[in-house]
Design a protein around this motif. Sequence first.
Motif, short mmCIF file in Angstrom:
data_model
loop_
_atom_site.label_atom_id
_atom_site.label_comp_id
_atom_site.label_asym_id
_atom_site.label_seq_id
_atom_site.Cartn_x
_atom_site.Cartn_y
_atom_site.Cartn_z
N ILE A 222 0.85 -1.18 0.00
CA ILE A 222 0.00 0.00 0.00
C ILE A 222 0.89 1.23 0.00
O ILE A 222 1.85 1.31 0.78
CB ILE A 222 -0.95 0.01 1.23
N GLU A 223 0.58 2.18 -0.85
CA GLU A 223 1.40 3.38 -1.00
C GLU A 223 1.30 4.27 0.24
O GLU A 223 0.29 4.94 0.46
CB GLU A 223 0.94 4.15 -2.24
N THR A 224 2.33 4.22 1.07
CA THR A 224 2.41 5.03 2.28
C THR A 224 3.85 5.52 2.45
O THR A 224 4.75 5.12 1.70
CB THR A 224 2.03 4.21 3.54
N HIS B 170 7.73 3.99 0.93
CA HIS B 170 8.35 4.92 -0.02
C HIS B 170 9.67 4.40 -0.60
O HIS B 170 9.94 4.54 -1.78
CB HIS B 170 8.55 6.30 0.64
N GLU C 190 1.81 -1.23 -6.21
CA GLU C 190 1.21 -0.59 -5.03
C GLU C 190 -0.24 -0.22 -5.28
O GLU C 190 -0.63 0.09 -6.40
CB GLU C 190 1.96 0.71 -4.70
N GLU C 191 -1.01 -0.21 -4.21
CA GLU C 191 -2.38 0.28 -4.24
C GLU C 191 -2.42 1.55 -3.40
O GLU C 191 -1.69 1.68 -2.43
CB GLU C 191 -3.35 -0.74 -3.67
N SER C 192 -3.29 2.48 -3.75
CA SER C 192 -3.39 3.71 -2.97
C SER C 192 -4.01 3.42 -1.60
O SER C 192 -4.83 2.52 -1.45
CB SER C 192 -4.23 4.75 -3.70
N ALA C 193 -3.58 4.18 -0.61
CA ALA C 193 -4.11 4.02 0.75
C ALA C 193 -5.62 4.30 0.77
O ALA C 193 -6.37 3.63 1.48
CB ALA C 193 -3.37 4.94 1.71
N LYS C 194 -6.06 5.28 -0.01
CA LYS C 194 -7.49 5.64 -0.04
C LYS C 194 -8.33 4.48 -0.58
O LYS C 194 -9.36 4.13 0.00
CB LYS C 194 -7.68 6.88 -0.91
N SER C 195 -7.89 3.86 -1.64
CA SER C 195 -8.61 2.72 -2.22
C SER C 195 -8.66 1.55 -1.24
O SER C 195 -9.70 0.90 -1.08
CB SER C 195 -7.94 2.31 -3.53
N CYS C 196 -7.54 1.30 -0.58
CA CYS C 196 -7.48 0.20 0.40
C CYS C 196 -8.42 0.48 1.58
O CYS C 196 -9.14 -0.40 2.03
CB CYS C 196 -6.05 0.03 0.87
#
Length: 124
Positions: free
Chosen positions: A75-77, A81, A92-98
């Motif tokens: 997850i992209e956090t 990085h 990676e998946e976006s944190a918002k989508s997760c």
Amino acid sequence: MLIFWGTINGIHFAIQHLKKTRGKIVLISSICGWYPLPTLSIYSASKAAMMNFCEALRTELGSTIGITVVTPGLIETKMTHDWRNFKSIMPEESAKSCAKAIVRSACRGDSYLMEPSWLSQLSQ
């Protein structure tokens, strides 16, 4: 292992309140609990231990408290990085989508959520 015990202790002290309020436990684990990665052995072991704890707890509690175990991939956090090695093998998946998927899954009462969903194809 501090993360493991922090989670266990937090759940232990919340159980009585969750029983009274018909609350839910949402455990954020990791795909590494199912598929350990090189150089992450202690991390992977702690995530597997948390998942097994929740499985045993689910049996003990029956249907009084819902438990959703989330096993996200990358997850992209800020934490991920600099994880160039893992980004080359796992998108990676976006944190918002997760986060949206986690809320939907917990509201449905799912026992498990593997996010992003394509990760579930690894176990087939």
